[in-house]
Design a protein around this motif. Structure first.
Motif, PDB file in Angstrom:
ATOM      1  N   PRO A   1     -13.388 -15.202  16.385  1.00  0.00           N
ATOM      2  CA  PRO A   1     -14.403 -15.560  15.373  1.00  0.00           C
ATOM      3  C   PRO A   1     -14.398 -14.643  14.151  1.00  0.00           C
ATOM      4  N   VAL A   2     -14.096 -13.359  14.366  1.00  0.00           N
ATOM      5  CA  VAL A   2     -14.039 -12.408  13.243  1.00  0.00           C
ATOM      6  C   VAL A   2     -12.905 -12.818  12.303  1.00  0.00           C
ATOM      7  N   PHE A   3     -11.761 -13.187  12.888  1.00  0.00           N
ATOM      8  CA  PHE A   3     -10.618 -13.618  12.074  1.00  0.00           C
ATOM      9  C   PHE A   3     -10.931 -14.927  11.337  1.00  0.00           C
ATOM     10  N   ILE A   4     -11.707 -15.793  11.987  1.00  0.00           N
ATOM     11  CA  ILE A   4     -12.087 -17.064  11.338  1.00  0.00           C
ATOM     12  C   ILE A   4     -12.922 -16.773  10.082  1.00  0.00           C
ATOM     13  N   ILE A   5     -13.925 -15.887  10.240  1.00  0.00           N
ATOM     14  CA  ILE A   5     -14.803 -15.550   9.100  1.00  0.00           C
ATOM     15  C   ILE A   5     -13.999 -14.895   7.972  1.00  0.00           C
ATOM     16  N   LEU A   6     -13.122 -13.931   8.342  1.00  0.00           N
ATOM     17  CA  LEU A   6     -12.301 -13.253   7.328  1.00  0.00           C
ATOM     18  C   LEU A   6     -11.337 -14.243   6.669  1.00  0.00           C
TER      19      LEU A   6
END
Lengths: 201, 111
Positions: A51-56
């Motif tokens: 999810p962190v990679f999705i947001i970034l």
């Protein structure tokens, strides 16, 4: 100009800004990555960082693709309030999900929940949360097609046990259409909004 | 000196005097957009209005010199952005224009 015409003008601007396919594409890639990781079962712990990679990824996408073509706007007070409310609800849903996971596995480990009971309970516990999370994305971004993803996520999670649908398959079934929609929207966006190369004016 | 954009019209006085600066279609669209948004950059306004760079620049200069629009420099995702926003004067002028045009249309309905 009437108030509803102004609201429509704002809504159209918001829709155009989100017509770039960023959310669909990044969610699609994220889900497919999660699916691959869970299928391989090699490093399942890595799933939590996706999810962190999705947001970034969405932020980088907006910066590199969206802003040079369609520009940047700060939304009005009402829209900002709606987004803020949606984000709070999304956070509550995700935290509830995390709390349920923690509680469930703690009770399971302590022997309070039998294996059979856990099989029955688990999908009913997660299905509404997964469905609601998608609905919140649909609400925040004004993207009605995410309600369909919510319904699909809800159904697949419920059917997880009786139909023996593994989690990686659920993620694959949710990620693939999201990725396809994202690519189609990106192509349409690039065609409709060429980069005019306008520098700061 | 009168309010910016107001013209002294000696014609029929039954209708309210419209703000010509806002009444122009492209500027009305720009004012409407900036009224519903907090702020927007040049590319966004260009995309939404379909105006050319030169045209938009001219309209924005007019609105800026009337004190309706303000320019603000901000960093968005660590990149400098020039954002346009309505000033309080601009907001008030837009609301006043809305009331006036409504009156004009309502009076037109009576005929």
């Amino acid at each position: 100009m009437k108030q509803d015409e102004l609201a429509q003008l704002e809504q159209e601007a918001f829709r155009a800004y989100n017509s770039d396919g960023a959310v669909e594409l990044m969610l699609g890639v994220g889900f497919l990555l999660m699916s691959l990781i869970l299928w391989d079962e090699a490093s399942t712990g890595f799933v939590g960082t996706i999810p962190v990679f999705i947001i970034l990824g969405i932020r980088a996408y907006k910066r590199k693709i969206t802003h040079p073509r369609i520009g940047y706007a700060k939304w009005g007070e009402e829209r900002q309030r709606k987004i803020r409310r949606g984000k709070i609800w999304l956070m509550i849903i995700l935290l509830t999900m995390a709390a349920f996971v923690f509680l469930f596995f703690a009770l399971d480990k302590a022997g309070f929940i039998g294996e059979q009971m856990s099989d029955i309970l688990l999908p009913y516990l997660f299905a509404p949360i997964i469905g609601l999370a998608f609905c919140m994305i649909a609400f925040i971004r004004s993207m009605p097609h995410f309600y369909i993803f919510g319904a699909l996520g809800f159904l697949l999670t419920i059917l997880n046990r009786p139909w023996h649908i593994h989690l990686w398959l659920i993620l694959l079934l949710l990620g693939s259409p999201s990725l396809v929609i994202g690519i189609v929207r990106l192509i349409r966006f690039l065609r409709n909004h060429p980069n005019l190369g306008v520098q700061e004016v | 000196m009168g309010k910016p954009g107001r013209t002294k019209d000696a014609g029929y006085t039954g209708l309210p005097e419209l703000n010509r600066l806002i009444h122009e279609p492209a500027r009305l669209l720009l004012m409407s957009l900036l009224y519903v948004l907090e702020s927007a950059d040049f590319v966004f306004l260009m995309d939404r209005t379909n105006l050319t760079q030169g045209n938009l620049s001219t309209h924005m200069s007019k609105l800026e010199s009337a004190g309706y629009v303000e320019i603000r420099k901000e960093f968005v995702h660590r990149r400098p952005h020039t954002l346009y926003l309505l000033t309080t004067t601009g907001r008030e002028a837009f609301l006043r224009y809305r009331d006036e045009i409504r009156q004009v249309l309502e009076q037109g309905d009576l005929g």
